[in-house]
Design a protein around this motif. Structure first.
Motif, mmCIF file in Angstrom:
data_model
loop_
_atom_site.group_PDB
_atom_site.id
_atom_site.type_symbol
_atom_site.label_atom_id
_atom_site.label_comp_id
_atom_site.label_asym_id
_atom_site.label_seq_id
_atom_site.Cartn_x
_atom_site.Cartn_y
_atom_site.Cartn_z
ATOM 1 N N LYS A 197 39.767 49.693 32.023
ATOM 2 C CA LYS A 197 38.880 50.669 32.673
ATOM 3 C C LYS A 197 38.295 50.064 33.939
ATOM 4 C CE LYS A 197 34.583 53.275 31.781
ATOM 5 N NZ LYS A 197 33.462 53.454 30.809
ATOM 6 N N ILE A 198 38.196 50.871 34.985
ATOM 7 C CA ILE A 198 37.528 50.442 36.221
ATOM 8 C C ILE A 198 36.362 51.386 36.495
ATOM 9 C CG2 ILE A 198 37.715 50.135 38.714
ATOM 10 C CD1 ILE A 198 40.588 49.366 38.370
ATOM 11 N N THR A 199 35.207 50.818 36.724
ATOM 12 C CA THR A 199 34.022 51.592 37.099
ATOM 13 C C THR A 199 33.578 51.114 38.474
ATOM 14 O OG1 THR A 199 33.347 51.738 34.774
ATOM 15 C CG2 THR A 199 31.678 52.236 36.439
ATOM 16 N N GLY A 200 33.661 51.991 39.477
ATOM 17 C CA GLY A 200 33.268 51.603 40.820
ATOM 18 C C GLY A 200 34.447 51.603 41.777
ATOM 19 N N ASP A 201 34.237 51.093 42.957
ATOM 20 C CA ASP A 201 35.216 51.127 44.046
ATOM 21 C C ASP A 201 36.209 49.971 43.925
ATOM 22 O OD1 ASP A 201 36.594 51.401 46.376
ATOM 23 O OD2 ASP A 201 34.886 51.077 47.711
ATOM 24 N N GLU A 202 37.498 50.294 43.763
ATOM 25 C CA GLU A 202 38.511 49.248 43.659
ATOM 26 C C GLU A 202 39.118 48.907 45.023
ATOM 27 O OE1 GLU A 202 42.388 50.528 41.891
ATOM 28 O OE2 GLU A 202 41.215 52.302 41.342
ATOM 29 N N ASN A 203 38.616 49.501 46.083
ATOM 30 C CA ASN A 203 39.121 49.214 47.426
ATOM 31 C C ASN A 203 38.273 48.186 48.180
ATOM 32 O OD1 ASN A 203 41.495 50.934 47.786
ATOM 33 N ND2 ASN A 203 40.045 52.625 47.459
ATOM 34 N N ILE A 204 37.201 47.715 47.543
ATOM 35 C CA ILE A 204 36.365 46.743 48.231
ATOM 36 C C ILE A 204 37.084 45.390 48.312
ATOM 37 C CG2 ILE A 204 34.175 47.819 47.602
ATOM 38 C CD1 ILE A 204 33.863 45.771 45.401
#
Length: 492
Positions: A14-21
Protein backbone atom coordinates in the motif's frame (compact mmCIF):
# COMPACT_ATOMS: atom_id res chain seq x y z
CA UNK A 1 15.35 9.64 -7.68
CA UNK A 2 11.56 9.48 -7.56
CA UNK A 3 9.98 7.04 -5.13
CA UNK A 4 8.04 5.22 -7.85
CA UNK A 5 11.31 4.59 -9.70
CA UNK A 6 12.83 3.05 -6.60
CA UNK A 7 9.90 0.70 -6.08
CA UNK A 8 10.29 -1.19 -9.36
CA UNK A 9 11.46 -4.41 -7.68
CA UNK A 10 9.69 -3.97 -4.33
CA UNK A 11 6.51 -5.82 -3.39
CA UNK A 12 4.37 -2.91 -2.19
CA UNK A 13 1.21 -3.59 -0.22
CA UNK A 14 0.00 0.00 0.00
CA UNK A 15 1.16 3.55 -0.74
CA UNK A 16 -0.27 6.54 1.10
CA UNK A 17 0.84 9.90 -0.28
CA UNK A 18 2.74 11.16 -3.31
CA UNK A 19 4.96 8.56 -5.00
CA UNK A 20 6.38 11.12 -7.44
CA UNK A 21 8.41 13.01 -4.86
CA UNK A 22 12.18 12.90 -5.15
CA UNK A 23 14.34 11.44 -2.40
CA UNK A 24 17.97 12.37 -1.87
CA UNK A 25 19.05 9.50 0.33
CA UNK A 26 17.96 6.55 2.47
CA UNK A 27 18.44 5.73 6.16
CA UNK A 28 17.22 3.14 8.65
CA UNK A 29 18.44 5.09 11.70
CA UNK A 30 16.30 8.15 12.46
CA UNK A 31 19.31 9.91 14.01
CA UNK A 32 21.04 9.94 10.62
CA UNK A 33 18.03 11.25 8.72
CA UNK A 34 18.43 14.40 6.62
CA UNK A 35 16.23 16.64 4.51
CA UNK A 36 14.67 14.71 1.61
CA UNK A 37 15.59 11.23 2.86
CA UNK A 38 13.54 8.03 2.82
CA UNK A 39 13.33 6.41 6.27
CA UNK A 40 13.08 2.59 6.37
CA UNK A 41 11.51 1.26 9.57
CA UNK A 42 13.30 -1.87 10.77
CA UNK A 43 11.95 -3.91 13.67
CA UNK A 44 15.27 -4.80 15.31
CA UNK A 45 16.47 -6.73 18.35
CA UNK A 46 16.33 -3.72 20.68
CA UNK A 47 14.35 -1.02 18.88
CA UNK A 48 11.45 -0.83 16.46
CA UNK A 49 12.00 1.81 13.78
CA UNK A 50 8.27 2.43 13.52
CA UNK A 51 8.45 4.16 16.90
CA UNK A 52 10.95 6.68 15.56
CA UNK A 53 8.99 7.98 12.58
CA UNK A 54 8.22 11.35 14.27
CA UNK A 55 11.94 11.84 14.98
CA UNK A 56 12.85 10.98 11.39
CA UNK A 57 10.21 13.41 10.07
CA UNK A 58 11.52 16.08 12.42
CA UNK A 59 14.96 15.55 10.83
CA UNK A 60 13.56 16.09 7.35
CA UNK A 61 12.52 12.76 5.80
CA UNK A 62 9.81 12.98 3.16
CA UNK A 63 8.87 9.30 2.92
CA UNK A 64 8.74 6.25 5.16
CA UNK A 65 8.80 2.49 4.53
CA UNK A 66 6.73 0.52 7.04
CA UNK A 67 5.81 -3.15 7.44
CA UNK A 68 2.81 -2.62 9.74
CA UNK A 69 0.18 0.02 10.26
CA UNK A 70 1.19 2.94 12.47
CA UNK A 71 -0.99 4.91 14.88
CA UNK A 72 -0.63 8.22 13.05
CA UNK A 73 0.06 9.17 9.44
CA UNK A 74 1.87 12.50 9.42
CA UNK A 75 0.53 14.89 6.79
CA UNK A 76 2.77 15.49 3.79
CA UNK A 77 4.75 12.28 4.30
CA UNK A 78 4.54 9.37 1.85
CA UNK A 79 4.09 5.98 3.51
CA UNK A 80 5.05 2.78 1.68
CA UNK A 81 3.86 -0.40 3.35
CA UNK A 82 5.68 -3.62 2.49
CA UNK A 83 5.65 -7.16 3.81
CA UNK A 84 9.28 -7.03 4.95
CA UNK A 85 11.21 -3.81 5.48
CA UNK A 86 14.53 -5.66 5.43
CA UNK A 87 13.82 -7.28 2.07
CA UNK A 88 12.51 -4.00 0.69
CA UNK A 89 15.62 -2.17 1.90
CA UNK A 90 17.89 -4.46 -0.13
CA UNK A 91 15.89 -3.82 -3.31
CA UNK A 92 15.59 -0.08 -2.66
CA UNK A 93 19.33 0.24 -2.03
CA UNK A 94 20.18 -1.67 -5.20
CA UNK A 95 17.97 0.68 -7.23
CA UNK A 96 19.16 3.85 -5.53
CA UNK A 97 22.83 3.03 -6.18
CA UNK A 98 22.13 1.89 -9.75
CA UNK A 99 22.88 -1.81 -9.27
CA UNK A 100 26.64 -1.69 -8.54
CA UNK A 101 26.88 -5.48 -8.33
CA UNK A 102 26.32 -5.65 -12.09
CA UNK A 103 29.89 -4.37 -12.35
CA UNK A 104 31.49 -6.12 -9.35
CA UNK A 105 32.54 -9.72 -8.73
CA UNK A 106 31.32 -10.63 -5.25
CA UNK A 107 33.00 -13.32 -3.15
CA UNK A 108 31.37 -14.43 0.11
CA UNK A 109 32.95 -16.39 2.96
CA UNK A 110 30.74 -18.04 5.57
CA UNK A 111 31.29 -20.49 8.44
CA UNK A 112 31.74 -20.46 12.20
CA UNK A 113 35.50 -19.97 12.21
CA UNK A 114 38.10 -18.69 9.78
CA UNK A 115 36.04 -16.12 7.86
CA UNK A 116 38.23 -13.12 8.59
CA UNK A 117 41.58 -14.76 7.85
CA UNK A 118 40.24 -16.38 4.69
CA UNK A 119 38.98 -13.06 3.31
CA UNK A 120 42.39 -11.45 3.87
CA UNK A 121 44.13 -14.34 2.13
CA UNK A 122 41.75 -14.12 -0.84
CA UNK A 123 42.22 -10.37 -1.10
CA UNK A 124 45.99 -10.74 -1.12
CA UNK A 125 45.92 -13.35 -3.89
CA UNK A 126 43.56 -11.33 -6.08
CA UNK A 127 45.67 -8.20 -5.68
CA UNK A 128 48.83 -10.08 -6.59
CA UNK A 129 47.01 -11.12 -9.75
CA UNK A 130 46.40 -7.45 -10.56
CA UNK A 131 42.72 -7.41 -9.54
CA UNK A 132 41.73 -4.36 -7.50
CA UNK A 133 39.89 -5.82 -4.52
CA UNK A 134 37.78 -4.41 -1.70
CA UNK A 135 37.12 -6.13 1.63
CA UNK A 136 34.13 -6.11 3.98
CA UNK A 137 34.45 -7.85 7.33
CA UNK A 138 34.73 -8.06 11.08
CA UNK A 139 37.91 -6.05 11.61
CA UNK A 140 37.41 -3.26 9.08
CA UNK A 141 36.23 -2.44 5.58
CA UNK A 142 38.90 -1.70 2.99
CA UNK A 143 38.36 0.39 -0.14
CA UNK A 144 41.57 0.88 -2.14
CA UNK A 145 43.96 2.60 0.28
CA UNK A 146 41.16 3.70 2.63
CA UNK A 147 39.91 1.82 5.68
CA UNK A 148 36.48 2.30 7.23
CA UNK A 149 35.39 1.04 10.65
CA UNK A 150 33.28 -2.12 10.80
CA UNK A 151 30.35 -2.19 13.22
CA UNK A 152 29.30 -5.78 12.50
CA UNK A 153 30.61 -8.76 10.53
CA UNK A 154 28.18 -8.15 7.66
CA UNK A 155 26.58 -4.69 7.42
CA UNK A 156 22.91 -4.04 6.65
CA UNK A 157 22.01 -4.15 2.95
CA UNK A 158 21.83 -0.34 2.67
CA UNK A 159 25.33 -0.03 4.14
CA UNK A 160 26.59 -2.73 1.79
CA UNK A 161 25.32 -0.94 -1.30
CA UNK A 162 26.88 2.29 -0.08
CA UNK A 163 30.20 0.44 0.19
CA UNK A 164 29.78 -1.16 -3.25
CA UNK A 165 29.11 2.27 -4.74
CA UNK A 166 32.25 3.71 -3.15
CA UNK A 167 34.28 0.74 -4.34
CA UNK A 168 33.14 1.17 -7.93
CA UNK A 169 34.14 4.81 -7.85
CA UNK A 170 37.63 3.71 -6.70
CA UNK A 171 37.98 1.33 -9.65
CA UNK A 172 37.53 -1.85 -7.63
CA UNK A 173 36.43 -4.91 -9.60
CA UNK A 174 36.28 -7.64 -6.93
CA UNK A 175 34.82 -7.60 -3.41
CA UNK A 176 35.51 -10.25 -0.78
CA UNK A 177 33.27 -10.22 2.27
CA UNK A 178 32.44 -12.17 5.39
CA UNK A 179 28.83 -13.34 5.37
CA UNK A 180 27.46 -14.15 8.82
CA UNK A 181 24.52 -16.41 9.57
CA UNK A 182 22.70 -13.42 11.09
CA UNK A 183 23.16 -11.49 7.84
CA UNK A 184 21.77 -14.35 5.79
CA UNK A 185 18.77 -14.88 8.05
CA UNK A 186 18.06 -11.14 8.34
CA UNK A 187 18.16 -10.64 4.53
CA UNK A 188 21.16 -8.29 4.60
CA UNK A 189 22.47 -9.89 1.41
CA UNK A 190 19.04 -10.43 -0.15
CA UNK A 191 19.16 -10.39 -3.96
CA UNK A 192 22.96 -10.20 -4.11
CA UNK A 193 24.56 -12.66 -6.50
CA UNK A 194 27.96 -14.14 -5.68
CA UNK A 195 30.63 -15.17 -8.17
CA UNK A 196 32.17 -17.41 -5.50
CA UNK A 197 31.18 -18.55 -2.02
CA UNK A 198 33.34 -20.29 0.60
CA UNK A 199 32.19 -22.60 3.39
CA UNK A 200 34.79 -22.95 6.16
CA UNK A 201 33.05 -25.03 8.85
CA UNK A 202 30.12 -25.30 11.24
CA UNK A 203 30.48 -25.66 15.00
CA UNK A 204 28.35 -24.49 17.92
CA UNK A 205 27.81 -20.73 17.92
CA UNK A 206 24.94 -18.24 17.80
CA UNK A 207 22.42 -20.81 19.07
CA UNK A 208 20.92 -18.04 21.20
CA UNK A 209 19.65 -16.69 17.88
CA UNK A 210 19.21 -19.74 15.63
CA UNK A 211 17.99 -22.06 18.44
CA UNK A 212 19.37 -25.23 16.78
CA UNK A 213 22.38 -26.31 14.78
CA UNK A 214 19.98 -27.26 11.96
CA UNK A 215 18.66 -23.71 11.71
CA UNK A 216 22.19 -22.34 11.92
CA UNK A 217 23.28 -24.62 9.06
CA UNK A 218 20.22 -23.71 7.03
CA UNK A 219 21.17 -20.03 7.25
CA UNK A 220 24.72 -20.78 6.12
CA UNK A 221 23.54 -22.95 3.24
CA UNK A 222 21.33 -20.18 1.89
CA UNK A 223 24.44 -18.29 0.71
CA UNK A 224 25.16 -21.02 -1.83
CA UNK A 225 21.74 -20.59 -3.42
CA UNK A 226 22.81 -17.04 -4.35
CA UNK A 227 25.67 -18.05 -6.63
CA UNK A 228 25.53 -16.91 -10.23
CA UNK A 229 25.08 -19.51 -12.98
CA UNK A 230 28.84 -19.39 -13.58
CA UNK A 231 29.66 -19.17 -9.88
CA UNK A 232 31.73 -21.54 -7.75
CA UNK A 233 31.19 -23.01 -4.28
CA UNK A 234 34.43 -23.69 -2.39
CA UNK A 235 33.66 -26.16 0.40
CA UNK A 236 35.60 -27.73 3.27
CA UNK A 237 34.98 -31.42 2.59
CA UNK A 238 36.34 -32.41 6.02
CA UNK A 239 33.51 -30.65 7.84
CA UNK A 240 30.74 -32.91 9.11
CA UNK A 241 28.09 -30.79 7.38
CA UNK A 242 29.82 -30.45 4.01
CA UNK A 243 27.36 -32.73 2.18
CA UNK A 244 24.40 -30.54 3.11
CA UNK A 245 26.26 -27.45 1.92
CA UNK A 246 27.20 -29.13 -1.36
CA UNK A 247 23.57 -30.13 -1.91
CA UNK A 248 22.49 -26.51 -1.45
CA UNK A 249 25.02 -25.15 -3.96
CA UNK A 250 23.52 -23.94 -7.23
CA UNK A 251 26.84 -24.01 -9.09
CA UNK A 252 30.05 -25.98 -9.57
CA UNK A 253 31.90 -27.12 -6.45
CA UNK A 254 35.60 -27.08 -5.57
CA UNK A 255 36.30 -29.14 -2.45
CA UNK A 256 39.24 -28.71 -0.13
CA UNK A 257 40.48 -30.63 2.89
CA UNK A 258 43.26 -32.49 4.64
CA UNK A 259 41.70 -35.77 5.73
CA UNK A 260 39.31 -36.65 2.90
CA UNK A 261 39.88 -36.84 -0.84
CA UNK A 262 39.44 -33.31 -2.20
CA UNK A 263 40.10 -31.14 -5.24
CA UNK A 264 42.66 -29.26 -3.13
CA UNK A 265 44.57 -30.81 -0.25
CA UNK A 266 47.62 -30.14 1.91
CA UNK A 267 50.52 -32.50 2.55
CA UNK A 268 53.74 -32.44 4.58
CA UNK A 269 52.37 -29.89 7.05
CA UNK A 270 55.01 -28.39 9.37
CA UNK A 271 53.96 -25.96 12.11
CA UNK A 272 56.01 -23.50 14.16
CA UNK A 273 55.07 -20.58 16.45
CA UNK A 274 55.64 -18.16 13.57
CA UNK A 275 54.07 -19.97 10.63
CA UNK A 276 53.44 -23.11 8.63
CA UNK A 277 54.87 -24.81 5.59
CA UNK A 278 53.08 -27.39 3.45
CA UNK A 279 52.50 -28.56 -0.08
CA UNK A 280 49.21 -27.92 -1.86
CA UNK A 281 48.12 -30.81 -4.06
CA UNK A 282 45.30 -31.24 -6.55
CA UNK A 283 44.12 -28.63 -9.00
CA UNK A 284 47.14 -26.64 -7.88
CA UNK A 285 50.55 -27.99 -6.84
CA UNK A 286 52.31 -25.27 -4.88
CA UNK A 287 54.85 -25.42 -2.03
CA UNK A 288 54.05 -22.77 0.59
CA UNK A 289 55.65 -21.21 3.64
CA UNK A 290 53.17 -18.82 5.28
CA UNK A 291 53.31 -16.52 8.30
CA UNK A 292 50.19 -18.04 9.86
CA UNK A 293 50.39 -21.10 12.08
CA UNK A 294 47.95 -23.87 12.95
CA UNK A 295 46.16 -26.54 10.98
CA UNK A 296 43.11 -24.26 10.94
CA UNK A 297 45.10 -21.75 8.91
CA UNK A 298 46.09 -24.50 6.49
CA UNK A 299 42.35 -24.94 5.90
CA UNK A 300 41.90 -21.18 5.48
CA UNK A 301 44.72 -21.15 2.95
CA UNK A 302 43.18 -24.02 0.97
CA UNK A 303 39.88 -22.12 0.89
CA UNK A 304 41.62 -19.06 -0.53
CA UNK A 305 43.36 -21.19 -3.16
CA UNK A 306 39.95 -22.58 -4.09
CA UNK A 307 38.80 -19.06 -4.89
CA UNK A 308 41.98 -18.53 -6.92
CA UNK A 309 41.15 -21.65 -8.94
CA UNK A 310 37.62 -20.33 -9.51
CA UNK A 311 39.09 -17.13 -10.99
CA UNK A 312 41.83 -18.97 -12.91
CA UNK A 313 44.67 -17.18 -11.12
CA UNK A 314 48.24 -18.27 -11.82
CA UNK A 315 50.43 -20.14 -9.31
CA UNK A 316 52.95 -17.33 -8.84
CA UNK A 317 50.25 -14.85 -7.83
CA UNK A 318 48.81 -17.39 -5.40
CA UNK A 319 52.19 -18.04 -3.81
CA UNK A 320 53.09 -14.36 -3.52
CA UNK A 321 49.67 -13.50 -2.14
CA UNK A 322 49.73 -16.16 0.55
CA UNK A 323 53.34 -15.86 1.60
CA UNK A 324 53.21 -12.06 1.66
CA UNK A 325 50.59 -11.82 4.44
CA UNK A 326 52.41 -11.01 7.72
CA UNK A 327 49.41 -12.01 9.82
CA UNK A 328 45.84 -10.96 10.60
CA UNK A 329 44.99 -8.73 13.56
CA UNK A 330 43.84 -10.71 16.59
CA UNK A 331 44.19 -14.09 14.89
CA UNK A 332 46.94 -16.04 16.69
CA UNK A 333 48.70 -12.70 16.97
CA UNK A 334 52.06 -12.98 18.71
CA UNK A 335 52.83 -10.19 21.19
CA UNK A 336 56.59 -9.81 21.15
CA UNK A 337 58.45 -7.59 23.60
CA UNK A 338 61.57 -9.81 23.59
CA UNK A 339 60.29 -11.75 26.58
CA UNK A 340 61.40 -15.33 27.24
CA UNK A 341 57.90 -16.77 26.80
CA UNK A 342 55.17 -16.48 24.18
CA UNK A 343 51.98 -14.43 24.38
CA UNK A 344 49.22 -14.91 21.83
CA UNK A 345 45.99 -12.93 21.37
CA UNK A 346 43.28 -14.77 19.45
CA UNK A 347 39.68 -13.95 18.55
CA UNK A 348 38.46 -17.54 19.09
CA UNK A 349 35.22 -17.40 21.07
CA UNK A 350 33.75 -20.84 20.39
CA UNK A 351 34.73 -24.26 21.82
CA UNK A 352 35.96 -25.42 18.42
CA UNK A 353 37.91 -22.23 17.82
CA UNK A 354 39.61 -22.58 21.20
CA UNK A 355 40.41 -26.22 20.56
CA UNK A 356 41.99 -25.45 17.19
CA UNK A 357 44.32 -22.88 18.72
CA UNK A 358 45.17 -25.00 21.77
CA UNK A 359 45.95 -28.04 19.63
CA UNK A 360 48.27 -25.86 17.58
CA UNK A 361 50.01 -24.64 20.73
CA UNK A 362 50.58 -28.22 21.88
CA UNK A 363 52.53 -28.86 18.68
CA UNK A 364 55.43 -26.63 19.68
CA UNK A 365 55.09 -25.18 23.20
CA UNK A 366 57.86 -26.65 25.37
CA UNK A 367 56.63 -25.18 28.63
CA UNK A 368 53.15 -24.67 30.09
CA UNK A 369 50.05 -23.33 28.33
CA UNK A 370 48.28 -20.62 30.34
CA UNK A 371 44.77 -19.87 29.07
CA UNK A 372 42.93 -16.58 29.65
CA UNK A 373 39.33 -16.43 28.45
CA UNK A 374 35.72 -15.58 29.14
CA UNK A 375 32.37 -15.74 27.34
CA UNK A 376 30.24 -12.93 25.98
CA UNK A 377 26.96 -11.99 27.62
CA UNK A 378 23.62 -12.11 25.80
CA UNK A 379 25.01 -14.85 23.56
CA UNK A 380 24.81 -18.65 23.26
CA UNK A 381 24.84 -19.88 26.88
CA UNK A 382 25.39 -23.50 25.86
CA UNK A 383 28.97 -22.93 24.79
CA UNK A 384 30.09 -21.53 28.14
CA UNK A 385 30.76 -24.84 29.98
CA UNK A 386 32.15 -26.29 26.75
CA UNK A 387 34.75 -23.53 26.59
CA UNK A 388 35.57 -24.16 30.23
CA UNK A 389 36.11 -27.80 29.37
CA UNK A 390 38.47 -26.86 26.52
CA UNK A 391 40.61 -24.76 28.83
CA UNK A 392 40.79 -27.58 31.37
CA UNK A 393 41.47 -30.19 28.68
CA UNK A 394 44.38 -28.45 26.99
CA UNK A 395 45.64 -25.81 29.39
CA UNK A 396 48.09 -26.22 32.25
CA UNK A 397 46.59 -23.24 34.04
CA UNK A 398 43.36 -21.35 33.32
CA UNK A 399 42.36 -17.78 34.15
CA UNK A 400 38.60 -17.31 33.85
CA UNK A 401 37.62 -13.69 33.24
CA UNK A 402 35.07 -11.38 31.62
CA UNK A 403 34.71 -10.95 27.87
CA UNK A 404 31.90 -8.58 26.85
CA UNK A 405 29.32 -9.15 29.62
CA UNK A 406 26.81 -6.81 27.97
CA UNK A 407 23.58 -6.83 29.99
CA UNK A 408 24.46 -9.93 32.03
CA UNK A 409 26.14 -10.20 35.41
CA UNK A 410 29.78 -11.20 34.73
CA UNK A 411 29.76 -13.54 37.74
CA UNK A 412 26.76 -15.45 36.36
CA UNK A 413 28.60 -16.01 33.08
CA UNK A 414 31.76 -17.08 34.90
CA UNK A 415 29.82 -19.57 37.03
CA UNK A 416 28.66 -21.34 33.85
CA UNK A 417 32.20 -21.37 32.48
CA UNK A 418 33.58 -22.67 35.79
CA UNK A 419 31.06 -25.52 35.73
CA UNK A 420 32.68 -26.76 32.52
CA UNK A 421 36.10 -26.74 34.17
CA UNK A 422 34.81 -28.65 37.21
CA UNK A 423 32.70 -31.14 35.24
CA UNK A 424 35.72 -32.10 33.21
CA UNK A 425 37.11 -33.52 36.47
CA UNK A 426 40.52 -32.15 35.64
CA UNK A 427 43.34 -31.35 37.96
CA UNK A 428 44.10 -28.26 35.90
CA UNK A 429 44.47 -25.39 38.37
CA UNK A 430 42.44 -22.27 37.65
CA UNK A 431 41.48 -18.91 39.07
CA UNK A 432 38.44 -16.68 38.52
CA UNK A 433 39.32 -13.00 38.01
CA UNK A 434 36.37 -11.02 36.60
CA UNK A 435 38.52 -7.96 35.88
CA UNK A 436 40.04 -8.71 32.45
CA UNK A 437 43.05 -6.46 32.94
CA UNK A 438 43.86 -8.10 36.26
CA UNK A 439 43.42 -11.52 34.62
CA UNK A 440 45.88 -10.77 31.81
CA UNK A 441 48.46 -9.33 34.23
CA UNK A 442 48.06 -12.38 36.51
CA UNK A 443 48.59 -14.83 33.64
CA UNK A 444 51.66 -13.07 32.30
CA UNK A 445 53.15 -12.71 35.79
CA UNK A 446 52.96 -16.51 36.17
CA UNK A 447 54.61 -17.23 32.81
CA UNK A 448 58.08 -18.75 32.82
CA UNK A 449 60.62 -19.44 30.06
CA UNK A 450 59.15 -21.46 27.15
CA UNK A 451 55.54 -21.04 28.41
CA UNK A 452 52.75 -19.67 26.24
CA UNK A 453 49.97 -17.38 27.44
CA UNK A 454 46.94 -17.48 25.14
CA UNK A 455 44.36 -14.70 25.58
CA UNK A 456 41.11 -15.73 23.92
CA UNK A 457 37.92 -14.03 22.87
CA UNK A 458 38.40 -10.42 21.81
CA UNK A 459 41.27 -10.49 19.35
CA UNK A 460 41.32 -7.24 17.39
CA UNK A 461 38.58 -5.57 19.46
CA UNK A 462 39.54 -2.38 21.26
CA UNK A 463 36.62 -2.15 23.69
CA UNK A 464 34.74 -4.04 26.39
CA UNK A 465 30.96 -3.85 26.69
CA UNK A 466 29.21 -3.79 30.06
CA UNK A 467 25.58 -3.29 30.99
CA UNK A 468 25.94 0.42 31.64
CA UNK A 469 29.05 1.40 29.66
CA UNK A 470 31.59 0.55 26.98
CA UNK A 471 35.23 1.07 27.86
CA UNK A 472 38.42 1.15 25.80
CA UNK A 473 40.19 -2.19 26.12
CA UNK A 474 42.71 -3.87 23.84
CA UNK A 475 44.03 -7.29 24.89
CA UNK A 476 47.20 -6.68 22.88
CA UNK A 477 48.04 -3.39 24.55
CA UNK A 478 47.26 -4.70 28.03
CA UNK A 479 49.43 -7.75 27.33
CA UNK A 480 52.32 -5.50 26.28
CA UNK A 481 51.99 -3.48 29.47
CA UNK A 482 51.98 -6.65 31.55
CA UNK A 483 55.03 -8.07 29.76
CA UNK A 484 57.02 -4.85 30.23
CA UNK A 485 56.11 -4.69 33.91
CA UNK A 486 57.10 -8.32 34.43
CA UNK A 487 60.41 -7.84 32.63
CA UNK A 488 61.15 -4.74 34.73
CA UNK A 489 60.33 -6.62 37.95
CA UNK A 490 62.49 -9.56 36.91
CA UNK A 491 65.48 -7.24 36.52
CA UNK A 492 65.17 -5.95 40.08
Amino acid sequence: MKIKELLVNVQVEKITGDENIEISGMVYDSRQAKQGDLFICIDGFRYDGHNFIPKAVQNGVCAVVIEREVDEYIQGITYIRVKSSREAMASLAASFYNYPLDKLQLIGVTGTNGKTTTTYLIKSILEQAGLKTGLIGTIKNIIADKTLPATRTTPESLDLYQLYDKMLKEGITHVVMEVSSHALDLKRVKGMEFAAAVFTNITQDHLDYHKSIEEYLKAKCSLFKQLTDQGTAIINIDDNYSNQVIESASARVISYGINKKADLSAEDIQLSPKGASFLIRGRKNIPLSINLTGEFNVYNTLAAVGVAVAFDIDDDSIKRGLEGIPGVAGRFELINESQGFSVVVDYAHTPDGMENVLKTALEFVKGKIIVVFGCGGDRDEGKRPLMGKMAASYGDYAVLTSDNPRSEDPLTILAAVEKGVLDYDSETPYIVLPDRREAIFHAITRACANDMVIIFGKGHETYQIFKDKTISFDDREVAREAIKEKMADDKK
